[in-house]
Write an enzyme that holds these catalytic residues in place. Sequence first.
Site, short mmCIF file in Angstrom:
data_model
loop_
_atom_site.label_atom_id
_atom_site.label_comp_id
_atom_site.label_asym_id
_atom_site.label_seq_id
_atom_site.Cartn_x
_atom_site.Cartn_y
_atom_site.Cartn_z
N TYR A 1 -1.72 3.28 -7.17
CA TYR A 1 -1.03 3.12 -5.93
C TYR A 1 -1.18 1.92 -5.98
O TYR A 1 0.73 1.72 -5.97
CB TYR A 1 -1.97 3.85 -4.82
CG TYR A 1 -1.74 4.18 -3.63
CD1 TYR A 1 -0.90 4.61 -3.49
CD2 TYR A 1 -2.49 3.53 -3.15
CE1 TYR A 1 -0.15 4.64 -2.49
CE2 TYR A 1 -1.86 2.91 -1.91
CZ TYR A 1 -0.61 4.05 -1.53
OH TYR A 1 0.11 3.65 0.12
N LYS B 1 2.65 0.69 -5.54
CA LYS B 1 3.07 -0.20 -4.03
C LYS B 1 2.96 -2.24 -4.25
O LYS B 1 3.78 -2.95 -3.64
CB LYS B 1 1.45 -0.41 -3.23
CG LYS B 1 1.84 1.35 -3.23
CD LYS B 1 2.92 0.98 -2.58
CE LYS B 1 3.00 2.47 -1.68
NZ LYS B 1 4.25 3.60 -0.95
#
Length: 292
Positions: free
Chosen positions: A170, A174
């Site tokens: 993640y 991001k």
Amino acid sequence: MTRLLEGRIAIVTGAGRGIGRAHALELARHGAKIVVNDFGVTNNGEKSDSPAHQVVAEIEALGGEAVVNGADVADFDQAGAMVQQAIDTFGALDILVNNAGFVRDRMLVNAAEDEWDAVIRVHLKGHFAPLRHAAAYWRAESKADRKRAGRVINTTSGAGLQGSIGQVAYSAAKGGIATMTLVAAAELGRVGVTVNAIAPVARTRMTEGAFDTSEMALPEDNSPVVAWLASEAAANVTGRIFEIDGGRLTLEDAWRHGASKDAGRRWEATELGDVVNSLIAEGAEPEPVYGS
């Protein structure tokens, strides 16, 4: 209330629940016509019923216009069809809010390849594919002397900017979105399009269970910033990343050149210890990784 987005056309991805739903409703309150995208998945990426129809009904109850889109935003062709749906239904596209995503949190030593691939695909490719098709449309409009005030709002995270323990995939995705935002802003400025990103803090399906969310902001606390960035009033703001934590708005100060030393020649490995340590001493302390 002053309506910032009267007559403008927007796509909001992952808009069936949480932050995406809040964005769609806020943009509609300001007069935008909305393509409500939601693929319909659980927080772990498993297929489920999409609540997009309910969001469309809420927008219509406000007196607005909206349609459902069920595209997998990381599928290149489906993302293109989504952009075309906005154009065919409402006549144009002005705003793209990339919000869709899910998490599969693991410590690095336990991370599985398929989990890595799934998170990178949905977040990173799921931003690229809609943005690529929207950018092609806006460039074609500009070449035809129909330049539009295009606006893109991407969704990064503190995990992508400072890192987050247990969220290696993640965080990587991001972080990639943050850099994609900078590049897209530089490339699309010539056709009248701004590209910014937000790092929202909110109590959602993605944060519940991972953190203590009892004191966290609500999803809708992030959406006024998105509405303003999507407006024509924000023409001078591009390539920026804003963290939103309730009423606190922070302009993120991303990667910059820091302290440097030039030897005027090739470095010798044996002399670099003192040099590197002096550069670190001159620079600011890095932000701590979340969870560390």
